[in-house]
Design a protein around this motif. Structure first.
Motif, short mmCIF file in Angstrom:
data_model
loop_
_atom_site.label_atom_id
_atom_site.label_comp_id
_atom_site.label_asym_id
_atom_site.label_seq_id
_atom_site.Cartn_x
_atom_site.Cartn_y
_atom_site.Cartn_z
N ARG A 1 44.03 50.48 40.71
CA ARG A 1 42.72 51.10 40.84
C ARG A 1 42.18 50.79 42.23
NH1 ARG A 1 44.20 50.13 36.01
NH2 ARG A 1 43.46 51.32 34.22
N GLU A 2 42.02 51.83 43.03
CA GLU A 2 41.75 51.62 44.44
C GLU A 2 40.52 50.76 44.69
OE1 GLU A 2 41.59 55.36 46.35
OE2 GLU A 2 43.69 55.86 45.99
N GLY A 3 39.47 50.94 43.87
CA GLY A 3 38.24 50.18 44.10
C GLY A 3 38.31 48.76 43.60
N GLY A 4 39.09 48.51 42.56
CA GLY A 4 39.16 47.17 41.99
C GLY A 4 37.99 46.89 41.06
N ALA A 5 38.07 45.74 40.39
CA ALA A 5 37.09 45.41 39.36
C ALA A 5 36.00 44.49 39.86
CB ALA A 5 37.82 44.76 38.18
N PHE A 6 36.24 43.74 40.93
CA PHE A 6 35.30 42.75 41.40
C PHE A 6 34.68 43.17 42.72
CE2 PHE A 6 38.57 40.32 39.03
CZ PHE A 6 37.78 39.92 37.97
N LEU B 1 28.85 23.95 43.20
CA LEU B 1 28.97 24.41 44.58
C LEU B 1 28.17 25.71 44.71
CD1 LEU B 1 30.42 23.84 47.32
CD2 LEU B 1 32.22 25.41 46.52
N MET B 2 27.10 25.65 45.49
CA MET B 2 26.21 26.80 45.67
C MET B 2 26.53 27.53 46.97
SD MET B 2 24.51 26.53 42.91
CE MET B 2 23.48 27.97 43.24
N ASP B 3 26.23 28.82 46.98
CA ASP B 3 26.41 29.64 48.17
C ASP B 3 27.86 29.68 48.63
OD1 ASP B 3 24.45 31.25 49.20
OD2 ASP B 3 24.10 30.05 51.00
N TYR B 4 28.79 29.65 47.68
CA TYR B 4 30.21 29.77 48.03
C TYR B 4 30.54 31.26 48.05
CZ TYR B 4 35.28 29.14 47.97
OH TYR B 4 36.61 29.19 48.28
N LEU B 5 30.41 31.86 49.24
CA LEU B 5 30.53 33.30 49.41
C LEU B 5 31.77 33.73 50.16
CD1 LEU B 5 26.81 34.15 50.31
CD2 LEU B 5 27.91 34.22 48.07
N THR B 6 32.30 32.85 50.99
CA THR B 6 33.50 33.17 51.76
C THR B 6 34.55 32.10 51.52
OG1 THR B 6 32.63 32.02 53.71
CG2 THR B 6 32.20 34.38 53.55
N ARG C 1 25.81 45.91 31.68
CA ARG C 1 25.68 44.50 32.02
C ARG C 1 26.27 44.25 33.41
NH1 ARG C 1 22.61 44.90 28.68
NH2 ARG C 1 22.48 43.94 26.61
N VAL C 2 25.86 43.16 34.02
CA VAL C 2 26.45 42.65 35.26
C VAL C 2 26.79 41.19 35.03
CG1 VAL C 2 26.05 42.12 37.70
CG2 VAL C 2 25.14 44.23 36.74
N VAL C 3 28.00 40.79 35.40
CA VAL C 3 28.43 39.39 35.32
C VAL C 3 28.65 38.90 36.75
CG1 VAL C 3 30.16 37.77 34.49
CG2 VAL C 3 29.52 39.73 33.08
N ILE C 4 28.03 37.78 37.10
CA ILE C 4 28.20 37.17 38.43
C ILE C 4 28.93 35.86 38.22
CG2 ILE C 4 26.98 36.28 40.45
CD1 ILE C 4 24.66 38.22 39.65
N HIS C 5 30.07 35.70 38.91
CA HIS C 5 30.97 34.60 38.54
C HIS C 5 31.90 34.22 39.68
CE1 HIS C 5 34.10 37.77 37.07
NE2 HIS C 5 33.09 38.41 37.60
N HIS C 6 32.69 33.17 39.43
CA HIS C 6 33.68 32.66 40.38
C HIS C 6 35.07 32.72 39.74
CE1 HIS C 6 31.15 31.09 43.67
NE2 HIS C 6 30.25 30.84 42.73
N PRO C 7 35.66 33.91 39.59
CA PRO C 7 36.98 33.99 38.95
C PRO C 7 38.04 33.27 39.77
CG PRO C 7 36.39 36.08 39.98
CD PRO C 7 35.16 35.22 40.04
N LEU C 8 38.88 32.50 39.10
CA LEU C 8 39.93 31.71 39.74
C LEU C 8 39.36 30.72 40.75
CD1 LEU C 8 42.70 34.42 40.30
CD2 LEU C 8 42.47 32.81 38.39
N GLY C 9 38.07 30.38 40.62
CA GLY C 9 37.45 29.45 41.55
C GLY C 9 37.22 30.04 42.93
N LYS C 10 37.34 31.35 43.07
CA LYS C 10 37.21 32.02 44.36
C LYS C 10 35.75 32.30 44.68
CE LYS C 10 41.70 32.29 44.91
NZ LYS C 10 42.39 31.48 45.94
N PRO C 11 35.46 32.81 45.89
CA PRO C 11 34.07 33.12 46.26
C PRO C 11 33.40 34.04 45.25
CG PRO C 11 35.45 33.14 48.22
CD PRO C 11 36.38 32.98 47.05
N LYS C 12 32.09 33.96 45.21
CA LYS C 12 31.28 34.61 44.18
C LYS C 12 31.40 36.14 44.22
CE LYS C 12 27.03 33.41 44.50
NZ LYS C 12 25.84 32.56 44.37
N VAL C 13 31.63 36.71 43.05
CA VAL C 13 31.74 38.16 42.90
C VAL C 13 30.90 38.61 41.72
CG1 VAL C 13 34.07 38.20 43.87
CG2 VAL C 13 33.77 38.01 41.39
N SER D 1 35.48 43.58 52.44
CA SER D 1 35.54 44.83 51.70
C SER D 1 36.03 44.53 50.29
CB SER D 1 36.49 45.81 52.38
OG SER D 1 37.84 45.34 52.25
N THR D 2 35.86 45.50 49.39
CA THR D 2 36.33 45.29 48.02
C THR D 2 37.83 45.03 48.00
OG1 THR D 2 34.58 46.70 47.16
CG2 THR D 2 36.48 46.34 45.73
#
Length: 319
Positions: free
Chosen positions: A55-60, A130-135, A189-201, A308-309
């Protein structure tokens, strides 16, 4: 969408948690990884990677792509990654696990009980958010220690309210808004999370609450998650949290499958601490930090223009 992450320390995973915890969505890493922002990519990918690639856009969607003043960016600010250094009391083996948690205000954090377990063989030696983990490099992120023994918890409803013993991160990051309304507004709904411990999506594509209430006190939903998403919240159309995600089960080739969350209303019925925290929020709402203020984490330059996505999905695949 769910996938079971296969770490290099697969034997550690199995001995620490056993096969019975397979549905719980904790991400597991080596004990030496505790305290790091970026966890080494030791997992192998499976259905989730194929699903994203097909799926070109992806889920996260990466939170880092949003402008700081964006409503969803502000909604995401109180969400952080909870890291635990854990030990199996029986075998003595140690590991690092990652979940997602939310700031409640007053130095309190909400997550799953299975992330901060107080029963069984698993002992939490250290915990932090861990807050503000964006990158991926963790630049501008901030870590706050958590008391590994929650102030309130319940294994059946799978929630834990933990305390930040030093500091009040909600002063900088605000707090989530929680409602006792079991249905919320609408089904989206919207879920905001850290899948696989990665940056927030966030997950919002085809992310919906199912109307079937036969699972009470749990809620069935079709929002894409991965290990590490445990402890994330389901937000309704108003940006109010109405459920606490706890386990996977959703598969891309089964339209009748679903993930499960705990109805916030049911937690409030038995948790005076959470109820008091929400009452205090209602009495004196904590405004999120002004994104225009250069001293706030939202406004600090991360040195990147956002991912990018497709770039975010590459990160989730470990590429």
């Amino acid at each position: 969408m769910t996938v079971t992450s296969t770490c290099s320390a697969l034997a550690l995973t199995l001995t620490l948690f056993g096969s019975g915890g397979a549905a719980a969505q904790m991400a597991l890493f080596d004990a030496a990884d505790y305290g790091k922002a970026q966890f080494p990519a030791r997992e192998s990918t499976g259905d989730a990677a194929r699903y994203i690639a097909a799926r070109e856009g992806g889920a996260f969607e990466s939170i880092a792509e949003l402008a700081p003043a964006d409503r969803l960016a502000q909604q995401a600010r109180p969400i952080g990654r909870i890291d635990m250094l854990i030990r199996n009391r029986r075998t003595g083996e140690e590991g690092t696990s990652a979940c997602t948690g939310a700031l409640l205000g007053g130095g309190l954090v909400l997550t799953n009980h299975h992330c901060l377990p107080q029963e069984g063989e698993i002992e939490v030696l250290q915990a932090s958010i861990l807050m503000d983990y964006l990158t991926l490099d963790g630049r501008a992120s901030q870590r706050y220690e958590l008391d590994p023994k929650p102030l309130d918890w319940n294994a059946d409803l799978d929630f834990a309210v933990a305390r930040v013993p030093a500091g009040t991160p909600s002063d900088s990051f605000g707090h989530v808004t929680i409602s006792a309304s079991p249905e919320g507004v609408g089904t989206a709904r919207v879920v905001i999370h850290h899948p696989l411990g990665k940056p927030k999506v966030m997950s919002r594509f085809r992310c919906m609450h199912l109307a079937d209430r036969s699972f009470d006190p749990f809620v069935a939903h079709r929002c894409d998650t991965l290990p590490g998403s445990s402890g994330s919240l389901l937000f309704d159309d108003r940006g109010i949290a109405v459920a606490l995600h706890r386990a996977g089960g959703l598969t891309p080739d089964d339209p009748s499958s679903f993930n499960t969350a705990v109805d916030i209303a049911r937690i409030l019925e038995i948790s005076p601490i959470l109820a008091e925290s929400i009452a205090a929020q209602d009495a004196a709402p904590a405004a999120p930090a002004d994104p225009a203020d250069p001293t706030t984490p939202a406004a600090r330059d991360t040195g990147q223009t956002g991912l990018s996505t497709n770039q975010m999905n590459d990160i989730l695949r470990g590429e």
